[in-house]
Design a protein around this motif. Structure first.
Motif, PDB file in Angstrom:
ATOM      1  N   MET A 164      -6.625   5.500   4.370  1.00  0.00           N
ATOM      2  CA  MET A 164      -6.513   4.349   5.270  1.00  0.00           C
ATOM      3  C   MET A 164      -6.629   4.877   6.694  1.00  0.00           C
ATOM      4  O   MET A 164      -6.066   5.928   7.034  1.00  0.00           O
TER       5      MET A 164
ATOM      6  N   ASP B 296      -7.482   8.427  -1.889  1.00  0.00           N
ATOM      7  CA  ASP B 296      -7.299   7.179  -1.141  1.00  0.00           C
ATOM      8  C   ASP B 296      -7.105   7.474   0.350  1.00  0.00           C
ATOM      9  O   ASP B 296      -6.421   8.441   0.709  1.00  0.00           O
TER      10      ASP B 296
ATOM     11  N   GLN C 269       0.845  -1.194   0.000  1.00  0.00           N
ATOM     12  CA  GLN C 269       0.000   0.000   0.000  1.00  0.00           C
ATOM     13  C   GLN C 269       0.878   1.242   0.000  1.00  0.00           C
ATOM     14  O   GLN C 269       1.386   1.665   1.040  1.00  0.00           O
TER      15      GLN C 269
ATOM     16  N   VAL D  28      -9.344  -4.002   6.759  1.00  0.00           N
ATOM     17  CA  VAL D  28      -8.249  -4.614   6.012  1.00  0.00           C
ATOM     18  C   VAL D  28      -7.508  -5.621   6.875  1.00  0.00           C
ATOM     19  O   VAL D  28      -7.148  -6.711   6.420  1.00  0.00           O
TER      20      VAL D  28
ATOM     21  N   HIS E 286      -9.859   0.614   5.200  1.00  0.00           N
ATOM     22  CA  HIS E 286      -9.678   1.291   3.919  1.00  0.00           C
ATOM     23  C   HIS E 286     -11.022   1.887   3.511  1.00  0.00           C
ATOM     24  O   HIS E 286     -12.068   1.256   3.653  1.00  0.00           O
TER      25      HIS E 286
ATOM     26  N   TRP F 140     -16.264   2.297   5.516  1.00  0.00           N
ATOM     27  CA  TRP F 140     -14.902   1.767   5.534  1.00  0.00           C
ATOM     28  C   TRP F 140     -14.941   0.248   5.644  1.00  0.00           C
ATOM     29  O   TRP F 140     -15.816  -0.310   6.311  1.00  0.00           O
TER      30      TRP F 140
END
Length: 571
Positions: free
Chosen positions: A503, A501, A473, A530, A569, A527
């Motif tokens: 996280m 993007d 990532q 992950v 994510h 969300w």
């Protein structure tokens, strides 16, 4: 897209890398003498490769009398026989490179050993050309009351020449005089010699101490070491040193005590002295009492300050929670009680490995090695511990006092991080077939590499997955940083973002359940989970199994278990 690709291609290798610190004396002994060595490291390069690291930082392996475990160097261009030979060192470099692992070495240039040829020459008197390689005062009257970092005065008298020399650390470690241009050139020649042999960079020890204040300078209130820590004018020497480094494609990491986040861009910015520095702000917050609790708010504030100050191209962070100079992180930032240890270790890993910067893992951290409960004062080796013990016993020397000191040292001593690496359940944790130079932590029967390698839910397995997540990532390398709920006393929640993007990292850093009110910037999106560390442990299911699969849009609250870590994510 082409421009972005070009930018990614131009990114320095060390920004995408994961570092692993090896304390050679305690890593792996190959010949049964009880001392870790270069051959032991060579034989375990495959283990490091499988962990997922990209470069190794070796603590000093140079020739040394070992007053300060190698940080007192008597010959910069030779290997201490207890570690092996120069041939072993060159083989280690080559074999590591064959596996795609780079090697960086410790560079100790604030001081040498008093057994170094330069200092032996300096003792011959003022007329010797090497005398001015060190810092001297005439007579036996101390020019000031500065305190050594290792205790006592910074001045040591030499009757034969009626002078005293300055030592910021132990008296066997005389400080080099950076005002002497010949000394500096000899240092640069040595640096180039190592780089021409093929090493990939340096961690530069105690570099913020090379400039000293005028002798009449008094220490700042509550900071005894200010007259020789990041003193005004140090940049003159650091800029000259950095020019040597920039002749090579290497990484440089300065140990920078006394450097603040506000000063950091000067040290690690575009035209900085180093690629990154080890700052001391967050690492100084660890709890010193067994029943004390971590100040989570202070920890978040310290880490966040450095993240924000060096974001948007202002510089680069070196991320770490352990090294050879501090106790084990799971014991002092987390919780090493058996019921919490695995979860606390993985929570801490999640918290720091995904920040902006280059992460460093200290040997044994990846299996959750803990502090040692020392059984006698004789088991302690560190020079600072010995000095502290001597001072404390001078106040009161009896058995009760010794027990109090022993308990204190089991909490604060640097020796906690220097106990031998715990490889397996065989005698001495598989570190050596002989008598280990330092006592092995008896919990090696339950905390060791061999068993955790076989467990998909172990701390080691979690580290491997977390490292791979970071590597796959790009947002964790190139993304920016923003934190939320800075005053929440339990939870660290921050976001890494790059264009659209996003996280999200959420970590409960306490042994109590926690609940947070999700900020609008988070609750306004949905969300997907992950990765998380609950459940984890030897009897748990795969930690990648979704524990909380979704943060749904408009979700207001999130409940967390003790030491729970979650990575999301944006959908």
């Amino acid at each position: 897209m082409e421009d972005m690709h070009e930018k990614q291609q131009a990114m320095p290798w060390w920004k995408e890398a994961i570092g692993y610190q090896i304390y050679p004396k305690s890593f792996k002994d190959s010949n049964g003498d009880g001392i870790g060595d270069l051959q032991g490291i060579r034989k375990n390069l495959r283990y490091l490769k499988e962990l997922g690291i990209d470069f190794v930082w070796l603590n000093p392996v140079y020739a040394s009398p070992n007053v300060d475990n190698g940080y007192d160097i008597s010959d910069y261009q030779d290997i201490n026989p207890e570690f092996g030979t120069m041939e072993d060192m060159l083989k280690l470099i080559d074999e590591a490179h064959d596996l795609g692992i780079k090697i960086i070495m410790d560079l100790v240039i604030n001081h040498t050993s008093d057994q170094h040829p330069w200092f032996k020459e300096a003792l011959q008197g003022k007329d010797n050309p090497y005398h001015d390689y060190y810092i001297w005062a005439d007579g036996n009257d101390k020019p000031n009351q500065w305190e050594s970092i290792f205790g006592g005065s910074v001045w040591e008298y030499v009757p034969a020449i009626d002078q005293q020399y300055l030592h910021v650390f132990a008296k066997e470690q005389p400080d080099l005089n950076w005002e002497n241009p010949n000394m500096r050139q000899d240092i640069y020649t040595m640096i180039r010699w190592w780089l021409d042999l093929g090493i990939d960079g340096f961690r530069i020890d105690a570099i913020s101490h090379i400039k000293k204040s005028p002798w009449h300078t008094k220490p700042k209130k509550d900071w005894a070491y200010s007259p020789f820590t990041n003193v005004k004018g140090i940049g003159v020497y650091l800029r000259e040193l950095s020019k040597v480094f920039k002749e090579y494609d290497i990484v440089t990491v300065g140990e920078a005590s006394g450097v603040t986040a506000e000063q950091a861009p000067e040290w690690v910015g575009k035209d900085g002295y180093f690629n990154m520095i080890f700052e001391f702000e967050h690492i100084s917050l660890w709890k010193r009492e067994k029943n004390d609790t971590m100040d989570v708010v202070a920890l978040k504030k310290a880490l966040g300050r450095w993240q924000k100050r060096l974001d948007y191209g202002q510089g680069w962070n070196a991320l770490y929670m352990e090294n050879h100079d501090v106790p084990r992180s799971v014991s002092v930032f987390g919780n090493d009680q058996p019921v919490y240890r695995e979860k606390a270790a993985t929570a801490l890993a999640t918290m720091y490995l995904l920040l902006q910067g280059t992460p460093f893992i200290y040997q044994g951290q990846e299996i959750g090695m803990t502090n040692m409960t020392f059984r006698s004062l004789d088991e302690l080796d560190d020079v600072t511990a010995k000095n502290q013990i001597e001072e404390l016993l001078q106040m009161e020397d009896n058995e009760d006092r010794k027990l109090e000191i022993l308990e204190l040292m089991s909490s604060i001593s640097r020796d906690n991080s220097r106990t031998p690496m715990q490889w397996n359940t065989s005698e001495n944790a598989g570190f050596t077939t002989g008598k280990p130079w330092m006592v092995v932590n008896p919990n090696y029967t339950t905390i060791n590499v061999a068993e955790q390698t076989q467990q998909p839910t172990s701390i080691l397995s979690y580290y491997k997955k977390l490292i791979q997540l970071r590597k796959t990532q790009n947002i964790f390398v190139s993304g920016h940083y923003h934190d939320y709920l800075p005053k929440h006393p339990q939870v660290y929640i921050y976001e890494r973002f790059l264009e659209e993007d996003r996280m999200l990292v959420v970590v409960n850093l306490t042994k109590e359940p926690a609940e947070i009110n999700l900020p609008t910037a988070i609750s306004g999106q949905s969300w997907s989970l992950v990765m998380g560390n609950h459940p984890i442990g030897s009897h748990a299911a795969d930690p990648l199994s979704p524990f909380k699969q979704q943060l749904k849009e408009k979700q207001k609250k999130l409940a967390l278990e003790p030491y729970e870590a979650l990575i999301y994510h944006v959908n």
